[in-house]
Design an enzyme around this catalytic site. Structure first.
Site, mmCIF file in Angstrom:
data_model
loop_
_atom_site.group_PDB
_atom_site.id
_atom_site.type_symbol
_atom_site.label_atom_id
_atom_site.label_comp_id
_atom_site.label_asym_id
_atom_site.label_seq_id
_atom_site.Cartn_x
_atom_site.Cartn_y
_atom_site.Cartn_z
ATOM 1 N N SER A 55 0.744 -1.174 0.116
ATOM 2 C CA SER A 55 0.146 -0.109 0.048
ATOM 3 C C SER A 55 0.849 1.308 0.078
ATOM 4 O O SER A 55 2.020 1.182 0.664
ATOM 5 C CB SER A 55 -0.635 0.086 1.228
HETATM 6 N N1 SAH Z 1 -0.305 -5.352 3.905
HETATM 7 C C1 SAH Z 1 0.576 -5.745 2.760
HETATM 8 C C2 SAH Z 1 0.004 -5.283 1.464
HETATM 9 C C3 SAH Z 1 -1.287 -6.148 1.247
HETATM 10 S S1 SAH Z 1 -1.921 -6.447 -0.550
HETATM 11 C C4 SAH Z 1 1.879 -4.886 2.742
HETATM 12 O O1 SAH Z 1 2.222 -4.125 3.738
HETATM 13 O O2 SAH Z 1 2.584 -5.288 1.878
HETATM 14 C C5 SAH Z 1 -3.149 -7.404 -0.046
HETATM 15 C C6 SAH Z 1 -2.711 -8.765 0.434
HETATM 16 O O3 SAH Z 1 -3.937 -9.565 0.748
HETATM 17 C C7 SAH Z 1 -2.354 -9.441 -0.826
HETATM 18 O O4 SAH Z 1 -0.800 -10.298 -0.498
HETATM 19 C C8 SAH Z 1 -3.044 -10.881 -1.137
HETATM 20 O O5 SAH Z 1 -2.582 -12.061 -1.345
HETATM 21 C C9 SAH Z 1 -3.570 -10.800 0.362
HETATM 22 N N2 SAH Z 1 -4.973 -11.650 0.557
HETATM 23 C C10 SAH Z 1 -5.935 -11.497 -0.320
HETATM 24 N N3 SAH Z 1 -7.244 -12.314 0.284
HETATM 25 C C11 SAH Z 1 -6.668 -12.811 1.137
HETATM 26 C C12 SAH Z 1 -7.239 -13.766 2.319
HETATM 27 N N4 SAH Z 1 -8.474 -14.085 2.157
HETATM 28 N N5 SAH Z 1 -6.443 -14.131 3.256
HETATM 29 C C13 SAH Z 1 -5.433 -13.552 3.675
HETATM 30 N N6 SAH Z 1 -4.621 -12.831 2.594
HETATM 31 C C14 SAH Z 1 -5.179 -12.389 1.562
#
Ligand code: SAH
Length: 235
Positions: free
Chosen positions: A84
């Site tokens: 993000s």
């Molecule tokens: N917080 C992260 C950015 C996240 S992007 C950072 O600091 O880099 C969103 C993430 O959520 C992705 O890696 C994606 O694979 C994950 N995601 C999507 N659906 C999910 C689920 N049901 N459970 C866990 N993770 C999930």
């Protein structure tokens, strides 16, 4: 022999100073990011600002994007996912209102950056990632950088992490069409959850969820754009 050692010292020095100046450059960029992107937009929470200043964001992106790590936007982290924008990380962190004794759950580990930032403020961060490769890479990175109070699990975060519940704060960093009931259930009394709600095709809203006893209060904050919360479809 003498000549060789002099040469060696010179070479070592050059290496030392060039890596130091590289380090300095990232530190300068990070300070600048905090001033121009985060404080300028109204983030004042001291813990949040200190954590953002401490965590080397450039080490959470691939080498290809390192020079853009402190830019004012999200960056790709592979597998169609993104880290993000720094301001959003700060905004969500501030809104969680967490304190040093707190235990926090994050859904969507991604690069591990948001978890690292939270880990500088709270006692323990549990984080869940659905893409195994990303989860394992984040786990390794966090361990290598000594973020000892973060635990990563591979799985579907929709169900939360019952074992360590209830949580003082829950932060979801992928957009869900609705607030997953298991996450509400795993929130402590007086706990707060920050979650982007909406589909990947329309406007998503960042929501604040407050739990008081059996009562749930939700508040819409700002429009955002997150990757979708995907689900493990069970056979
Ligand atoms: N917080 C992260 C950015 C996240 S992007 C950072 O600091 O880099 C969103 C993430 O959520 C992705 O890696 C994606 O694979 C994950 N995601 C999507 N659906 C999910 C689920 N049901 N459970 C866990 N993770 C999930």
């Amino acid at each position: 022999m003498k000549k060789l050692s002099v040469l060696l010292i010179i070479l070592l020095d050059v290496g030392f100073f060039s890596s130091l100046s590289g380090q300095d450059k990232f530190e300068t960029n990070r300070k600048e990011m905090i001033k121009k992107q985060i404080q300028a937009r109204g983030i004042t929470d001291k813990n949040t600002l200190k954590a953002m200043e401490e965590v080397p964001r450039h080490l959470f992106v691939s080498e290809e994007y390192r020079d853009r790590a402190y830019d004012d936007g999200p960056l790709p982290i592979g597998y169609g996912q993104t880290i993000s924008q720094p301001y959003i990380v700060a905004y969500m962190t501030e809104l969680l209102h967490v304190v040093p004794d707190d235990v926090v759950l994050e859904i969507g580990t991604g690069s591990g950056y948001q978890a690292a930032v939270l880990s500088r403020i709270v006692k323990k961060v549990y984080t869940i990632e659905i893409i195994e490769e990303l989860g394992l890479a984040a786990k390794e990175k966090l361990a290598a950088l000594n973020y000892d109070n973060v635990e990563v699990k591979i799985g579907d975060g929709y169900y939360g992490w019952e074992e360590h519940a209830p949580y003082d704060g829950i932060i979801v960093t992928a957009a869900s069409e609705y607030i997953p009931p298991p996450l509400i259930q795993q929130l402590k009394d007086k706990g707060r959850m920050i979650i982007p709600v909406g589909s990947s095709f329309s406007v998503q809203n960042l929501m604040l969820v407050e739990k008081t006893g059996d009562k749930i209060r939700t508040k819409s904050l700002i429009p955002v754009r997150f990757v979708p919360l995907t689900r493990n479809i069970k056979p």
